[in-house]
Design a protein around this motif. Sequence first.
Motif, short mmCIF file in Angstrom:
data_model
loop_
_atom_site.label_atom_id
_atom_site.label_comp_id
_atom_site.label_asym_id
_atom_site.label_seq_id
_atom_site.Cartn_x
_atom_site.Cartn_y
_atom_site.Cartn_z
N LEU A 43 1.47 -5.77 -4.49
CA LEU A 43 1.04 -4.07 -4.69
C LEU A 43 2.24 -3.45 -5.02
CD1 LEU A 43 -1.12 -3.76 -1.64
CD2 LEU A 43 -1.84 -3.50 -3.91
N PHE A 78 5.15 -3.21 -3.57
CA PHE A 78 6.09 -2.70 -2.47
C PHE A 78 7.34 -3.43 -2.42
CE2 PHE A 78 2.30 -1.08 -0.83
CZ PHE A 78 2.49 0.58 -0.63
N LYS A 125 6.89 5.03 3.26
CA LYS A 125 6.52 4.08 2.61
C LYS A 125 5.64 2.93 3.51
CE LYS A 125 9.39 1.20 -0.35
NZ LYS A 125 10.67 0.43 -0.39
N GLU A 151 1.99 4.57 3.32
CA GLU A 151 1.17 4.04 2.03
C GLU A 151 0.88 2.63 2.05
OE1 GLU A 151 3.94 4.57 -1.60
OE2 GLU A 151 2.36 4.05 -2.77
N MET A 152 1.65 1.79 2.83
CA MET A 152 1.11 0.43 2.97
C MET A 152 -0.03 0.48 3.76
SD MET A 152 4.74 -1.40 3.88
CE MET A 152 6.32 -1.43 2.97
N LEU A 207 1.97 -7.39 0.01
CA LEU A 207 2.73 -5.97 -0.28
C LEU A 207 3.67 -6.08 -1.47
CD1 LEU A 207 3.72 -5.21 3.35
CD2 LEU A 207 2.30 -3.90 1.97
N LYS A 263 -3.07 1.51 1.91
CA LYS A 263 -3.23 0.78 0.61
C LYS A 263 -3.70 -0.71 1.12
CE LYS A 263 -0.92 2.73 -3.30
NZ LYS A 263 0.01 2.57 -4.19
#
Lengths: 79, 79
Positions: free
Chosen positions: A28, A30, B57, B60-61, A25, B64
Motif C-alpha cells: 500500500l 507505507f 501514519k 492512515e494504516m 502495508l 486503509k
Amino acid sequence: MKARVHVMLKDGVLDPQGQAVAHALGALGFEGVDDVRQGKVIDLDLAETDIAAAEAKVREMCEKLLANTVIERYDIEIG
Amino acid sequence: MKARVHVMLKDGVLDPQGQAVAHALGALGFEGVDDVRQGKVIDLDLAETDIAAAEAKVREMCEKLLANTVIERYDIEIG
C-alpha cells in the motif's frame, strides 16, 4: 471488574499474520515499517471485585484456555 | 518507534469469538464471567521518530488496512 489480556506469539516464533500485515502495508506504499507482530486481545468483564483475586482467576484462564504457553506469552491488565 | 494498535468490534456488533471464549470458560468451570470481547492487537516497529508523524501514519494504516471501520474501532498507542 474489567480485565484485558494480550496474547502474543513469543519472540522467535514465526508470526505469519504479522508478516502478511507488513507485506500488505508495503504494497500500500507505507514505508519504514520494520516489524509487525499480531496477537489477540481479550476483554473480560468479571463479577469478581477483588483485584488480586481477579488477576489470579484471569491468570488461570490464560494458562488453561486463552494462551498456548508453548508458543505464546500473555500479559494481564486489571481494572 | 513502537506503536500498538487495538482493533475491536464496535459495541453492538456480534462477537462470535468472544462468545466462544465465554462459553469455553463456562465449560471449564470459571464462573462470574459476564462478558468477553475478543479483538486484535498489532505491534508495529516504525522507522519514524516523530510521535505526531508516527501516529498520523498509523492512523492512515488503520483506515486503509488494519481495521474495517464499518464494524470495528481502533485505538493507537505510540511509544
